[in-house]
Design an enzyme around this catalytic site. Sequence first.
Site, PDB file in Angstrom:
ATOM      1  N   LYS A   1      38.129  51.614  35.883  1.00 18.51           N
ATOM      2  CA  LYS A   1      37.280  51.731  37.066  1.00 18.51           C
ATOM      3  C   LYS A   1      37.874  52.703  38.071  1.00 18.51           C
ATOM      4  O   LYS A   1      37.173  53.590  38.584  1.00 18.51           O
ATOM      5  CB  LYS A   1      37.097  50.338  37.682  1.00 18.51           C
TER       6      LYS A   1
ATOM      7  N   ARG B   1      41.798  51.272  46.982  1.00 18.97           N
ATOM      8  CA  ARG B   1      42.696  50.297  47.595  1.00 18.97           C
ATOM      9  C   ARG B   1      44.158  50.662  47.370  1.00 18.97           C
ATOM     10  O   ARG B   1      44.502  51.378  46.448  1.00 18.97           O
ATOM     11  CB  ARG B   1      42.436  48.912  46.993  1.00 18.97           C
TER      12      ARG B   1
ATOM     13  N   LYS C   1      54.119  46.317  34.321  1.00 21.08           N
ATOM     14  CA  LYS C   1      54.222  47.698  34.759  1.00 21.08           C
ATOM     15  C   LYS C   1      53.244  48.006  35.884  1.00 21.08           C
ATOM     16  O   LYS C   1      52.155  47.470  35.939  1.00 21.08           O
ATOM     17  CB  LYS C   1      54.000  48.637  33.577  1.00 21.08           C
TER      18      LYS C   1
ATOM     19  N   ALA D   1      40.415  40.187  45.331  1.00 24.98           N
ATOM     20  CA  ALA D   1      38.985  40.226  45.012  1.00 24.98           C
ATOM     21  C   ALA D   1      38.434  38.843  44.695  1.00 24.98           C
ATOM     22  O   ALA D   1      37.267  38.700  44.379  1.00 24.98           O
ATOM     23  CB  ALA D   1      38.737  41.182  43.850  1.00 24.98           C
TER      24      ALA D   1
ATOM     25  N   PHE E   1      37.458  43.851  40.383  1.00 30.66           N
ATOM     26  CA  PHE E   1      36.931  43.103  39.238  1.00 30.66           C
ATOM     27  C   PHE E   1      35.599  43.676  38.741  1.00 30.66           C
ATOM     28  O   PHE E   1      35.309  44.851  38.918  1.00 30.66           O
ATOM     29  CB  PHE E   1      36.790  41.615  39.584  1.00 30.66           C
TER      30      PHE E   1
ATOM     31  N   TRP F   1      39.404  61.155  31.796  1.00 28.41           N
ATOM     32  CA  TRP F   1      40.771  60.741  31.500  1.00 28.41           C
ATOM     33  C   TRP F   1      41.509  61.880  30.787  1.00 28.41           C
ATOM     34  O   TRP F   1      42.638  62.214  31.128  1.00 28.41           O
ATOM     35  CB  TRP F   1      40.765  59.467  30.639  1.00 28.41           C
TER      36      TRP F   1
END
Lengths: 559, 559
Positions: free
Chosen positions: A74, A97, A108, A276, A304, A412
């Site tokens: 996300k 955030r 990690k 969340a 989430f 990505w």
Amino acid sequence: MADVKSDIEIARAAQKEPIQEIGGKLGIPNESLLPYGHDKAKISADFIAAQKGKNDGKLILVTAINPTPAGEGKTTTTVGLGDGLNRIGKKAVICIREASLGPCFGVKGGAAGGGYAQVVPMEDMNLHFTGDFHAITSAHNLLSAMIDNHIYWGNALNIDIRRVAWRRVMDMNDRALREIVCSLGGVANGFPREAGFDITVASEVMAILCLATDLEDLEKRLGNIIIGYRRDKTPVFCRDIKADGAMAVLLKDAMQPNLVQTLENNPAFVHGGPFANIAHGCNSVVATTTALKLGDYVVTEAGFGADLGAEKFFDIKCRKADLKPDVAVIVATVRAMKMNGGVKKEDLGAENVEAVVQGCANLGRHIQNVKKFGVPVVVAVNHFISDTDAEIRAVQDYVETLGTEAILCKHWAEGSAGIEALSQKVVELAESGASQFAPLYADDMPLFEKIETVAKSIYHASEVIADKSVRDQLRQWEEQGYGNLPVCMAKTQYSFSTDPNLRGAPTDHAVPIREVRLSAGAGFIVVICGQIMTMPGLPKVPSSEKIHLNEQGDIEGLF
Amino acid sequence: MADVKSDIEIARAAQKEPIQEIGGKLGIPNESLLPYGHDKAKISADFIAAQKGKNDGKLILVTAINPTPAGEGKTTTTVGLGDGLNRIGKKAVICIREASLGPCFGVKGGAAGGGYAQVVPMEDMNLHFTGDFHAITSAHNLLSAMIDNHIYWGNALNIDIRRVAWRRVMDMNDRALREIVCSLGGVANGFPREAGFDITVASEVMAILCLATDLEDLEKRLGNIIIGYRRDKTPVFCRDIKADGAMAVLLKDAMQPNLVQTLENNPAFVHGGPFANIAHGCNSVVATTTALKLGDYVVTEAGFGADLGAEKFFDIKCRKADLKPDVAVIVATVRAMKMNGGVKKEDLGAENVEAVVQGCANLGRHIQNVKKFGVPVVVAVNHFISDTDAEIRAVQDYVETLGTEAILCKHWAEGSAGIEALSQKVVELAESGASQFAPLYADDMPLFEKIETVAKSIYHASEVIADKSVRDQLRQWEEQGYGNLPVCMAKTQYSFSTDPNLRGAPTDHAVPIREVRLSAGAGFIVVICGQIMTMPGLPKVPSSEKIHLNEQGDIEGLF
């Protein structure tokens, strides 16, 4: 695969621009940027105040299906879309955030995005960053200290020491602090009582900082915090303890949003990070509203899956901050569809179109749910190397049956070049003016009905189960004037239901309410369904055992 | 008196230069300055490493008589002398400690200097500053969490949970956390045990950060921390818990000294702030050694009076960091002499030459003590408006009988113009090469003899009283290889004796040792004489009740 670079390798190779240049792209003059090193800055409150009255850009929410162990990406998609919009000539700002420090030492570190869609500097963002969370910890614990100090010096407010609701916080995974007895050791140390610590991101101060519009609003909300109750059960407020002013002073700098950059040197605001579940899970209102003044497009995300994250983004953050989202992007992956379709993680490598189709039910419900808020939806299929064309096609075909488009995104691997199609679609939807955003329920709906509305409309539950004590509590709050607050659902993120193992799109399940809590400062009623952990523990071999500085002084083991 | 401005008014009116200009005065290029806002910066570790091999400037220690409620102005004089040396053409750098956040909410914030001898930005320095103390808090508590986590997952190291010596810390005055029982609430939360919190400045991590020469040394020292003992009383180290690497990562930025400026735009390093009782009470070694490479004169200070502060500066910091102080300045005031001479605080306004003369005994002993370290001494009489000429003359006459000069300094009211004479004298003493610095005792002296040496030579005690258990403990540490460590005396700062009410220059008193503690990471043996508070409480009406933001967003009530 030998030439696939790790996130940290990519991040370290980033050609960062001085943060003043990034600010310059948004018209922020140097004197309004408070630098933290050469690649981070806070945007001054004065500059923010001066933007009032300017037009807002378009607001894009990135949300997702229910998370699976396969990973959805996300944040990666949020960053990628921001870069993609800039690539096609739009002035876009990303709002995400901040990461919590504590969990980085357990598993990690959660980097800010991944692959070629990342925000940098990655190490700083996973460690102390600009100190916002430390400031929140200090402000929270100052109030805690002042409460016990008040009791120590005579307890003029008649606080029932068994009913102190305000715990302490630490930005650390430390299960030993979950439940403690404090004030032991005799007269000089106060009155022994049960107490405990939560992790900082679970602090109501975090939620307040993320919902406050300015310092004045911040201080008012802090004052409204209920710190505990008297024997007659009347509430005692933070303002009664007179801690609100000093807490606001401690949070003065933390209220200013942080500016960093993507790998492609586009501006990213990284500010705030409430849980969340027991909170609303979005970056700060100040960051989002400021970004809307400075950019033509603002891409933000919510925690989430869409059942929790998007619902709270719409019903809490947008409602309270008067935001009008223009488009929602729902991130899905072929792998997650397969897992929702019953495939185990170790079998994800094999093509399984049938499982993809079955798993799409989860995605489908999220699409329909988001549309209930009047916001146009597009699906981003975040590409993994193992995805087959047939599997991708299956997702796209399914989504098309709902009148929505699913677009394959390769940010990505390719950065903004891999997400042009989604960027174009987002612009098309945003400029169409199709959004007719409205929250799911009205402010004046009774609290229990609000819970039922979310449970039935979003979760597709058949009923909400609650003891008389819960219903009585809700009624009492309504009588006390809190009936107009939104509800903040705290349930598992892994399912529409309260059973984390129930994947897909379950129906006719019941939502049992274990407890309700009033976050009077943040301005919502937390509705707890099931076990919610507010202080994590470390695993048997925590990642902190491996984290160290190498001979060049670089950080190893954090990612 | 109506036109006397408050410290905060003066500080707010400061004409600050951009921090890059301040760095430029010391030859620090912009890329080696990591800015925190426009008026604070850290100096990069790379730049510091590159200064090795350069010649050192002269090192000036500012110390004081035993503190009295009248106030001596040690930091004010440190800042004033730095400005004074710059005024007479010397390239001088100030090195002082960072302020602790917690106590600011109890009583009014301890500003960095006062009057026209201040370091700015004052508000930041009393709040989060550059986050160093938060980093120390995090590093300390990560180790705490990893200890309980190790025990939780099977306790392979066989730590005796009754003998966990490593507590937790918080930068807050919170007496309720002094003694707690943690890990309550059942199996999932671990093994209940007694625990507690100290204030962050009391953390051994703080002492370590202030004594470490670089990141490698820092990590080694962190690994050497003793976190507790097994049932057979063998020690368990931080490195056994494998926390040292991650702690060093958390402290990476905090290890870099902070650069700010005086009101007269001269450079000041503000870095580290260990307790002056259970630790050594000096700013960081890295700051001092870096300043010595960059400035011709470095003016630094040590905590409390010279009996504690200067002794530890010489015997711990200078010994360990191989520093050679050139001059010591002992700060005294007419008012403090009067209080030492028996005058009550409310009677300080009236001239009382006789009391001044009587009180000078305290000053006299500090002068003689400091000379025992081979360092030339000059006395700074920090001027107060109520001082009379006769009183000042009395101090000067007394000091002259000891072969030392006492110079009247008016830096509080006049800035550098008021401290030229002292500055000239300091230069004269430093350039004379008169200093023959040596610590008070040799490394290989037995630990108990070291304690006796300090007690008899510096405190003028007749004996040191210690139970057999204390002497046995010291011997055991000697057998374990810790015998070469210096001792760190923790006693009241108000008297040469262990009785805080015994002012002046008491003799033939006994020094009772209550407890000894091994700070194996910091590298000293703490010798506790009397009650030492490592977690303060808040007063009945804490200053935090008054601290707030005014309508302009400025901080009120902090000073």
